[in-house]
Design a protein around this motif. Structure first.
Motif, PDB file in Angstrom:
ATOM      1  N   PHE A   1       0.840  -1.190   0.000  1.00 32.48           N
ATOM      2  CA  PHE A   1       0.000   0.000   0.000  1.00 32.48           C
ATOM      3  C   PHE A   1       0.877   1.243   0.000  1.00 32.48           C
ATOM      4  O   PHE A   1       1.708   1.417   0.880  1.00 32.48           O
ATOM      5  N   LYS A   2       0.706   2.093  -1.000  1.00 32.07           N
ATOM      6  CA  LYS A   2       1.552   3.276  -1.135  1.00 32.07           C
ATOM      7  C   LYS A   2       0.775   4.583  -0.975  1.00 32.07           C
ATOM      8  O   LYS A   2       1.336   5.645  -1.144  1.00 32.07           O
TER       9      LYS A   2
ATOM     10  N   ASP B   1      -4.012  12.877  -2.235  1.00 37.09           N
ATOM     11  CA  ASP B   1      -3.209  14.052  -2.589  1.00 37.09           C
ATOM     12  C   ASP B   1      -2.649  13.955  -3.997  1.00 37.09           C
ATOM     13  O   ASP B   1      -1.496  13.591  -4.208  1.00 37.09           O
ATOM     14  N   LEU B   2      -3.451  14.282  -4.997  1.00 41.59           N
ATOM     15  CA  LEU B   2      -2.970  14.222  -6.376  1.00 41.59           C
ATOM     16  C   LEU B   2      -1.732  15.103  -6.517  1.00 41.59           C
ATOM     17  O   LEU B   2      -1.786  16.313  -6.341  1.00 41.59           O
ATOM     18  N   SER B   3      -0.613  14.487  -6.825  1.00 42.80           N
ATOM     19  CA  SER B   3       0.643  15.253  -6.905  1.00 42.80           C
ATOM     20  C   SER B   3       1.481  14.748  -8.069  1.00 42.80           C
ATOM     21  O   SER B   3       2.686  14.632  -7.972  1.00 42.80           O
ATOM     22  N   PHE B   4       0.829  14.413  -9.181  1.00 44.02           N
ATOM     23  CA  PHE B   4       1.538  13.925 -10.348  1.00 44.02           C
ATOM     24  C   PHE B   4       1.091  14.740 -11.561  1.00 44.02           C
ATOM     25  O   PHE B   4       0.052  15.386 -11.560  1.00 44.02           O
TER      26      PHE B   4
ATOM     27  N   GLY C   1       9.257  -0.387   4.936  1.00 42.60           N
ATOM     28  CA  GLY C   1      10.313   0.613   4.837  1.00 42.60           C
ATOM     29  C   GLY C   1       9.865   2.041   5.056  1.00 42.60           C
ATOM     30  O   GLY C   1      10.495   2.975   4.567  1.00 42.60           O
ATOM     31  N   ARG C   2       8.783   2.273   5.817  1.00 42.14           N
ATOM     32  CA  ARG C   2       8.258   3.630   5.946  1.00 42.14           C
ATOM     33  C   ARG C   2       9.022   4.467   6.973  1.00 42.14           C
ATOM     34  O   ARG C   2       9.097   5.685   6.846  1.00 42.14           O
ATOM     35  N   VAL C   3       9.568   3.853   8.019  1.00 43.99           N
ATOM     36  CA  VAL C   3      10.336   4.551   9.057  1.00 43.99           C
ATOM     37  C   VAL C   3       9.586   5.803   9.526  1.00 43.99           C
ATOM     38  O   VAL C   3      10.050   6.924   9.372  1.00 43.99           O
ATOM     39  N   ASP C   4       8.402   5.590  10.055  1.00 44.72           N
ATOM     40  CA  ASP C   4       7.539   6.644  10.612  1.00 44.72           C
ATOM     41  C   ASP C   4       6.737   7.420   9.578  1.00 44.72           C
ATOM     42  O   ASP C   4       5.821   8.150   9.936  1.00 44.72           O
TER      43      ASP C   4
ATOM     44  N   ASP D   1       7.621  12.048   0.255  1.00 50.57           N
ATOM     45  CA  ASP D   1       9.001  11.778   0.653  1.00 50.57           C
ATOM     46  C   ASP D   1       9.795  13.044   0.954  1.00 50.57           C
ATOM     47  O   ASP D   1      10.787  13.004   1.685  1.00 50.57           O
ATOM     48  N   ASP D   2       9.381  14.179   0.389  1.00 59.61           N
ATOM     49  CA  ASP D   2      10.152  15.406   0.594  1.00 59.61           C
ATOM     50  C   ASP D   2       9.681  16.202   1.819  1.00 59.61           C
ATOM     51  O   ASP D   2      10.188  17.296   2.077  1.00 59.61           O
TER      52      ASP D   2
END
Length: 887
Positions: A136-137, A142-145, A668-671, A715-716
């Motif tokens: 699950f990603k 939040d459409l950001s593409f 691999g989310r690390v919070d 990610d940013d």
């Protein structure tokens, strides 16, 4: 009833005094689960040894028997499924709770609450869905593409609103060319039975098929880019090992400690990989040296022995001959050192594994390492069309819904399980998404009501709809129209009926000459994509379609008119079918059937070897899933027959609103959270409080987020930013090797609103305390924020509201909560059977069928609460107090 489809609950009731209290519990549980009864712990343990199919989902025992059963179930030599079974201990001793929790047992003191607790735990259906859990990603938040990158739009995915837009698009005012037919509803119901059984069908080349088996599943373009661009050998090995099906099978075969086995495999893979760098030939990924310049080879050698090199000096890539370049000596020395260090660490790890398993483990690990090296040489494939980046579809795995005849995409056909279409990261567009953007905007000709998705939703039954434009005025509007026409089968009420109406209308629109045919209507042999369908551009083909639809008086549909619509759907270009945009990683467990050409199997050694010997992570043999065909037309016929057989079986039992459990996997989310769509709660209704629950056997680091924004998943974003304290509640259970749990406002803030350490009752349910090697025990966890002047923020386990673990009253509560998010630390974590509940414990199904008024004026009414879901006698496996949906 031990073979109940929902699994069996084993009662070990040696106490005569307890038998009378358990009778009503057993009766109530027996309506939803199978029942096994044993007189004492010895007989129960003897029976458990013989059961190998994972059919037991819960064990209930009084205190004395529970002590023996706990020792038996939690022994490391037991099969993993047996060790993870929840053990409920019925006792009035409050002091027993902490002692029982340390070995993964759950104490229930009130027998009246026992039934609810048992049914809150996962059924066999839920447990098995963990095998095919998709990563699950949070792709639909939040459409950001593309056109929306950089916050250019406030648009969100909202499937509950899309449902109304789709219905209003086919309003009588907007389709005046469709005749009034007295038997229209019967026709649509029959057609809906066809769409209800369709599955996603993916086509790929032999190379992609082999890569899928190596990497553990199908991957989207963005996932492939991330996977193949990994520069770190350690990370590359970890990614490959975590996804490899052979290692998952080995863990089950040997009942080995997964953590140690995976770490050993990672180090052996690094050692073999680095030795290949030292001793092997120059290949893709090699560090090379040429006339004082150093760089990395970024392509495999072509037929002329040339490769492309990306130079470290920042200049453009250049093509050079293999004979002109040499391995970079610094890279070779680094590889030798890395191989030596990995060999030493692997040796230490191997010594902790049973000696008798060493040969078998090395056999499998060598195959995994070989696959890793092969994967590192493969070239990037997947959806890479520039329009897909504008639409965001490059983040998804592509498939058609139903028969896929586009042989240009590959000769291997993979039929996936339909459950994946209910995943929160999945969406379906009525036609190919790329047709919604320029320069042709062809979707708006095939489906002229597409522009209705850009109009405001009307709640007035007497509204006069304005005329629709022929096409949008920009690509960004085209993308909006695509997104607002999309389905998600977990969220779209009565989706088979909506799909039936969509395709039926498009069929009538073309066959009766309301639009000119286009190239997309031609799927005959020899077209651009090598189809095996019909050429609907020809008048004689459309005439046959007309003759099958309406009777002579044009006032009634023929009894077999639905067959003409199915023929129309299956025999045109696959771009005109429903297009499924699946999660970015589709695991091997989601595969249902595979079609391979006999000649390919005979002539392609690697394909033959894999088909003959490969075992999927869920234990199915690949050869049992494969069907061989001799020609493209036979492949098409087999697909049609597969779905027609299923349609006949379900036609009389069609239940478009039925839902089943969904599973999602994060890693691999690390919070960093990933969020469900903003209208996730509307899929169940609109509870007054903010509630969420799931089942999991996670052994540490459960993360749940309630937030007013989905921005932190990017990610940013800086997770330590103090502004998240005014937007996000975070629940963490089992942090620091399952020793610490807390609730905080913000994400990585050190100040916690609630902080609990070393409490066996406030952590993940596991077989040991404070040990990462402990195996997780299946349990249900719930989380809640009750809004008000002072908000109540709390979480617990079991049925909603029971067994509170942490709680606090927030005097300055976060307002406008919209998003529910999940997360983890580094290891893959699976959350099953996601649910939302109302404040009184009842469940809100979205748009119950009996509350929908569906007439020519569109949809009226609103989702209404219902305390239960009615179940007929043929389906006693689903508890009436829950609403399930698949994953």
């Amino acid at each position: 009833m031990a073979d109940h489809p929902a699994g069996a609950v084993a009662f070990c009731d040696s106490s005569k005094a307890l038998k009378g209290h358990l009778r009503p519990v057993i009766r109530a549980v027996g309506e939803h689960r199978g029942i096994l009864q044993y007189e004492d712990a010895a007989k129960a343990m003897s029976a458990f040894e013989e059961i190998v199919d994972g059919s037991i989902v819960c064990v209930v025992a009084e205190r004395t028997a529970a002590i023996e059963l706990a020792r038996f179930l939690r022994t490391p030599s037991r099969r993993p499924w047996l060790r993870s079974i929840p053990l409920l201990v019925l006792t009035r001793d409050a002091a027993a709770r902490a002692a029982a929790a340390r070995v993964g047992s759950i104490v229930v003191r009130d027998v009246e609450k026992l039934t609810a607790h048992i049914l809150s735990l996962p059924s066999k259906e839920v447990i098995q869905s963990e095998v095919s859990a998709c990563h699950f990603k949070g792709l639909l938040c939040d459409l950001s593409f593309g056109h929306f990158e950089g916050g250019k739009s406030n648009m969100e995915w909202n499937f509950s609103e899309n449902t109304q837009r789709i219905r209003q698009g086919l309003n009588r005012q907007r389709v005046p060319w469709y005749p009034e037919c007295s038997n229209y509803e019967e026709h649509i119901d029959t057609l809906a039975s066809y769409f209800s059984i369709l599955q996603p069908v993916h086509r790929c080349s032999p190379g992609v098929f082999l890569g899928m088996l190596r990497s553990g599943g199908l991957m989207s373009r963005t996932e492939l880019e991330a996977f193949l661009s990994t520069k770190s050998t350690t990370l590359w090995a970890k990614q490959h090992v975590n996804r490899h099906a052979l290692l998952q099978e080995l863990c089950r075969e040997l009942h080995a400690d997964r953590r140690i086995l995976y770490q050993y495999s990672e180090q052996k893979c690094i050692e073999i990989y680095e030795n290949e760098v030292v001793d092997g030939s120059i290949r893709k990924g090699s560090h090379v040296h040429l006339k004082g310049r150093s760089g990395i080879v970024c392509t495999s050698p072509d037929e002329h022995g040339k490769v492309k090199v990306e130079w470290n000096d920042g200049k453009k890539k250049s093509e050079v001959k293999l004979s002109d370049i040499q391995k970079d000596p610094d890279a070779v020395r680094a590889a030798e050192k890395a191989a030596r260090e990995s060999r030493e660490l692997a040796s230490k790890l191997k010594s902790t594994l049973p000696m008798e398993h060493h040969a078998r483990i090395d056999e499998v690990v060598n195959k995994v390492a070989h696959d890793m090296i092969t994967a590192s040489k493969q070239n990037l494939e997947g959806v890479g069309y520039h329009k897909d980046r504008a639409l965001g579809t490059h983040r998804h795995v592509f498939s058609t819904l139903g028969v896929n005849g586009t042989f240009g995409y590959g000769s291997i056909v993979i039929v996936l399980k339909s459950q994946i279409l209910h995943h929160p990261d999945c969406w379906i567009s009525p036609l190919a998404a790329t047709g919604y953007v320029g320069p042709h905007y062809w979707v708006f000709r095939h489906r002229p009501w597409s522009s209705a998705s850009l109009a405001e939703i009307s709640t007035d039954p007497d509204v006069k709809y304005p005329p629709l434009p022929d096409q949008p005025d920009s690509d960004s509007k085209g993308v909006e129209a695509c997104i607002q026409s999309s389905f998600n089968l977990a969220a779209t009420a009565q989706w088979p009926v909506l799909m039936a109406r969509e395709v039926d209308a498009m069929c009538h629109y073309l066959c009766y000459g309301h639009r000119e045919p286009t190239s997309m209507d031609n799927a005959s042999k020899g077209n651009e994509f090598h189809g095996q369908g019909k050429d609907w551009k020809k008048e004689e083909v459309r005439t046959i379609g007309r003759n099958k639809r309406l009777n002579g008086g044009q006032s009634e549909l023929e009894a077999k008119a639905w067959e003409a619509v199915v023929d129309f759907y299956e025999t045109r270009d696959s771009h005109t079918q429903f297009e499924c945009h699946l999660p970015g990683i589709v695991p091997l467990g989601a595969i249902d059937k595979i079609i391979i050409r006999k000649g390919l199997y005979r002539d392609h050694t690697d394909i033959k070897d894999k088909v003959d010997s490969y075992v999927l992570p869920d234990g199915r043999r690949l050869c049992d899933l494969v069907h061989m065909t001799s020609s493209p037309s036979e492949c098409m016929t087999w697909q049609h027959d597969l779905f027609e057989t299923k349609r006949r079986a379900v036609q009389k039992q069609l239940d478009p609103c039925r839902r089943h459990p969904v599973s999602v996997q994060v890693s691999g989310r690390v919070d960093r959270p990933v969020f469900l769509p903003s209208d996730f709660r509307k899929w169940f209704g609109e509870p007054s409080s903010f509630r969420f629950s799931f089942c999991t056997r996670c052994s540490h680091d459960i993360r749940v987020y309630f937030s007013s924004t989905a921005e932190p998943q990017r990610d940013d974003c800086d997770l330590s930013d103090k502004r998240w304290t005014s937007t996000t509640y975070m629940f963490a259970i089992g942090f620091d090797q399952n020793r610490v749990s807390y609730i905080s406002k913000g994400i990585t803030q050190s100040k916690h609103s609630v902080h609990v350490e070393k409490d066996p009752l406030v952590r993940c349910t596991t077989s040991k305390e404070g040990d990462l090697s402990a195996i997780g025990i299946w349990d249900r966890y719930w989380f809640e924020v009750v809004p008000g002047g002072n908000a109540l923020v709390r979480c617990g386990r079991g049925p909603f509201g029971e067994n509170v673990m942490m709680s606090f009253e927030d005097t300055d509560p976060i307002r406008n909560l919209q998003y529910i998010g999940v997360g983890c630390w580094r290891e893959p974590t699976v959350y099953c059977d996601l649910q939302v509940s109302s404040g009184d414990g009842s469940v809100f199904p979205f748009c119950p069928a009996d509350r929908i008024i569906d007439d020519d004026q569109g949809i009226q009414g609103a989702p209404c609460p219902a305390p239960s879901v009615q179940i007929d006698e043929a389906d006693r496996s689903l508890p009436s107090c829950k609403l399930f949906w698949w994953g």
